[in-house]
Every structure is written in C-alpha cells, then in structure tokens.
Design a protein around this motif. Structure first.
Motif, PDB file in Angstrom:
ATOM      1  N   SER A 107       3.114  -9.069   5.200  1.00 29.39           N
ATOM      2  CA  SER A 107       2.151  -8.712   4.153  1.00 29.39           C
ATOM      3  C   SER A 107       1.108  -9.591   4.232  1.00 29.39           C
ATOM      4  CB  SER A 107       2.797  -9.162   2.735  1.00 29.39           C
ATOM      5  OG  SER A 107       2.080  -8.733   1.801  1.00 29.39           O
TER       6      SER A 107
ATOM      7  N   ARG B 102      -1.650  -5.288   3.281  1.00 29.29           N
ATOM      8  CA  ARG B 102      -1.441  -4.674   4.559  1.00 29.29           C
ATOM      9  C   ARG B 102      -0.302  -4.888   5.053  1.00 29.29           C
ATOM     10  NH1 ARG B 102      -3.614  -6.494  10.375  1.00 29.29           N
ATOM     11  NH2 ARG B 102      -2.398  -5.062  11.725  1.00 29.29           N
ATOM     12  N   ARG B 103       0.473  -4.394   5.473  1.00 32.40           N
ATOM     13  CA  ARG B 103       2.214  -4.580   5.868  1.00 32.40           C
ATOM     14  C   ARG B 103       2.008  -3.947   7.608  1.00 32.40           C
ATOM     15  NH1 ARG B 103       3.252  -3.734   0.674  1.00 32.40           N
ATOM     16  NH2 ARG B 103       3.834  -5.685  -0.558  1.00 32.40           N
TER      17      ARG B 103
ATOM     18  N   VAL C 219       0.432  -0.298   7.962  1.00 31.07           N
ATOM     19  CA  VAL C 219       0.072   0.564   6.539  1.00 31.07           C
ATOM     20  C   VAL C 219      -0.554  -0.323   5.579  1.00 31.07           C
ATOM     21  CG1 VAL C 219       1.388   1.193   4.387  1.00 31.07           C
ATOM     22  CG2 VAL C 219       2.467   1.947   6.758  1.00 31.07           C
TER      23      VAL C 219
ATOM     24  N   GLU D 240      -1.249  -0.793   1.491  1.00 27.06           N
ATOM     25  CA  GLU D 240      -0.621  -0.398  -0.048  1.00 27.06           C
ATOM     26  C   GLU D 240      -1.678  -0.894  -1.097  1.00 27.06           C
ATOM     27  OE1 GLU D 240       3.538  -0.636  -0.811  1.00 27.06           O
ATOM     28  OE2 GLU D 240       2.862  -1.649  -2.778  1.00 27.06           O
TER      29      GLU D 240
ATOM     30  N   THR E  97       4.016   5.728  -4.044  1.00 28.52           N
ATOM     31  CA  THR E  97       5.209   5.057  -4.444  1.00 28.52           C
ATOM     32  C   THR E  97       5.563   5.260  -6.284  1.00 28.52           C
ATOM     33  OG1 THR E  97       3.984   2.969  -5.234  1.00 28.52           O
ATOM     34  CG2 THR E  97       4.676   3.215  -2.987  1.00 28.52           C
TER      35      THR E  97
ATOM     36  N   ARG F 155       1.329   3.176  -6.837  1.00 31.39           N
ATOM     37  CA  ARG F 155       0.608   2.463  -5.752  1.00 31.39           C
ATOM     38  C   ARG F 155       0.520   3.757  -4.420  1.00 31.39           C
ATOM     39  NH1 ARG F 155      -0.669  -2.819  -5.687  1.00 31.39           N
ATOM     40  NH2 ARG F 155      -0.424  -3.068  -3.326  1.00 31.39           N
ATOM     41  N   GLU F 156      -0.317   3.679  -3.645  1.00 31.00           N
ATOM     42  CA  GLU F 156      -0.371   4.393  -2.440  1.00 31.00           C
ATOM     43  C   GLU F 156      -0.244   3.897  -1.162  1.00 31.00           C
ATOM     44  OE1 GLU F 156      -3.874   6.765  -2.281  1.00 31.00           O
ATOM     45  OE2 GLU F 156      -5.234   4.989  -2.477  1.00 31.00           O
ATOM     46  N   GLN F 157       0.345   4.333  -0.226  1.00 31.46           N
ATOM     47  CA  GLN F 157       0.345   3.859   1.198  1.00 31.46           C
ATOM     48  C   GLN F 157      -0.573   4.890   2.199  1.00 31.46           C
ATOM     49  OE1 GLN F 157       4.246   3.389   2.202  1.00 31.46           O
ATOM     50  NE2 GLN F 157       4.661   1.576   0.765  1.00 31.46           N
TER      51      GLN F 157
ATOM     52  N   THR G  49      -2.704   4.816   6.249  1.00 29.70           N
ATOM     53  CA  THR G  49      -2.527   3.948   7.672  1.00 29.70           C
ATOM     54  C   THR G  49      -3.767   3.095   7.508  1.00 29.70           C
ATOM     55  OG1 THR G  49      -3.794   5.688   8.340  1.00 29.70           O
ATOM     56  CG2 THR G  49      -1.583   5.920   8.753  1.00 29.70           C
TER      57      THR G  49
END
Length: 281
Positions: free
Chosen positions: A20, A35-36, A39, A41, A73, A77-79, A81
């Motif tokens: 993260s 960022r993970r 992705v 978030e 999610t 939240r949104e994920q 690219t």
C-alpha cells in the motif's frame, strides 16, 4: 485543479510493488487515495457507476489514456488501474510547462474528445454541474484537466486521471478549462504563484489550440469561453467558501482573496483582442 480552484487528487508515480502506497496531490480526497500494485483505490464519486461504464467504453473504443475501472467496493470506494508516469504538483516544475508538453496536452485532450464523442451519455445520471458547460452537450467532458490530473512520460502527456467532475458539454469548454491551468489564463502576478516566470500567454494559448487541432470557428470563440469558464470557477469557489469549507477559505485568503479573481477577470477582458489575434495567426 489547483488548490484554490478544485479537486484533482488521483496522483501517479513509478510502478512498484503490491504494498500500500499513499498517493499525494489534490484536495478533496487528500490522504484517502492509495495504490496497491497495479490498482488505485479512492473514494468513489456519486457518478462512479456511470463513470466506470464510460471509462470502460473509452477503452473498448481504443482510448488508452485513462484509468480502467476495476470495481466499486461496499464501503463507498472505487478501484481503478494504476497509470505509471509523472504528475506535476504545485508549484509546477518547468518540465511540465514546456511548449512540447503543452502541445501534447492539447493532443491528448483531442484524442479523448474524439473517442468520447462515440460514447453515449446517460441522460438519467445527475452529472456534477459545478464545473460543467452551462450550455450542455452530447459528449462527456473531463472538466478538470489541471496539471495534477495529467500523467506524463518522457515529457509528453499520456493519460488523464480524476474524472470526478466529468459532465456533458462542448469540446471548446473543456479546452477553455484546460487552458486556464496549462497556459495559464492568469495575470502575471497570479501566475507567478504556481507557474514558472515569463510564460508567453498568447503564444502558449495558440500552441495548446494547435496541439488540439482547434477549428477556426472555435478559435474565435475560445477567449470568450475562457472568460465564461473563469466566472464558473469563481462561483464554484464562492460556493465552497459560503459552505465554510476550510481548505477553500484558507486558499482564497492566502492568494489575495476576491481581489485576485477581480484582477484575473479584468486581465482576461483586456487581453481578449491579443488572444484572438494569436489564435488566428
């Protein structure tokens, strides 16, 4: 958008591990974007379901200059690219303000518009109006192409992020909003706060229009639309200040208050002839 004017907040950087990593930049979601791996978030805007469909359609139509939707999610939240590259944060570095960088921003926006024009806009969505074209339109515009929302590689713009303010409008409106931040459409005193010194505004406005491939009719309209867009941005800030938003209240105070906005608007009116001539040169 800049700290006084709006909400750019996705951030970008070099590709890394799956750990993260907080992404910096922007205002509304400061500290809430991570960022993970591949992705990103972030808090999902109210229009996220429609925006994800729009971003997916852009990709299907061959536009690779925007994040791809991953999922929404359950906790709001949104994920998306992650897009590797460089993003200019204020005060803006000279590499982001070169003429070639500016031309590439215009070209990237044109690519977005050409693709966006092929994607149907859902009329039932309550698109945000705060920065939207008051005349409306049949194409979804970004409305927030500030330096913090453009990803660069090797000095050229390759992608746009943060579509939170996207709404139907005219292409010339989206270009006017972009010009405000990238030319920038500010008097010299105001511009010096965040931008390198001695930028040639008329020449840079023409370079942006050339990079976009703006038509002669729209070139004649652009200076007036920039004035209209500036008035809309002022109204946006006024609304945030009236609501007691501490971030906008502080930014307004630190940058000269409403006298700064009066100075910018008066300067734009005084420069209209010079800008029109530069665009038609």
């Amino acid at each position: 958008m800049t700290a006084e004017d709006g909400t750019g907040d996705d951030g970008a950087g070099e590709d890394g591990t799956g750990e993260s990593e907080a992404l910096v930049g922007g205002m509304a979601n400061a500290g809430a974007v991570v960022r993970r791996g591949a992705v990103v978030e972030r808090p999902a805007p109210a229009t996220a379901p429609a925006l994800h469909g729009y971003l997916r359609a852009l990709g299907e139509h061959g536009f690779d200059g925007a994040p791809g939707p991953v999922r929404l999610t359950a906790d709001g939240r949104e994920q998306l690219t992650f897009i590797p590259g460089d993003v200019a944060l204020p005060p803006f570095p000279r590499w982001a303000m070169t003429e070639s960088a500016l031309r590439s921003v215009g070209a990237l926006l044109r690519r977005l518009h050409d693709t966006s024009a092929t994607v149907a806009v859902d009329p039932d969505v309550d698109w945000p109006r705060s920065m939207a074209d008051p005349e409306g339109g049949t194409m979804l515009c970004h409305n927030d192409v500030c330096p913090e929302n453009v990803v660069f590689r090797d000095g050229h713009a390759v992608a746009l992020i943060d579509f939170d303010l996207a709404a139907p409008g005219r292409a010339v409106w989206d270009l006017a909003m972009t010009a405000r931040y990238w030319v920038p459409m500010l008097d010299p005193v105001s511009a010096a706060v965040l931008h390198p010194a001695d930028l040639d505004v008329p020449t840079r406005l023409r370079i942006l229009a050339d990079g976009y491939g703006l038509s002669p009719r729209e070139r004649a309209e652009l200076p007036g639309v920039i004035e209209q867009a500036t008035a809309s941005c002022r109204a946006f800030v006024a609304g945030r200040v009236a609501d007691g938003d501490p971030v906008y209240t502080r930014a307004l105070s630190e940058r000269g208050g409403w006298r700064r906005w009066d100075r910018v608007q008066a300067w734009l009116v005084a420069q209209r002839g010079v800008l029109t001539a530069a665009l038609s040169a």
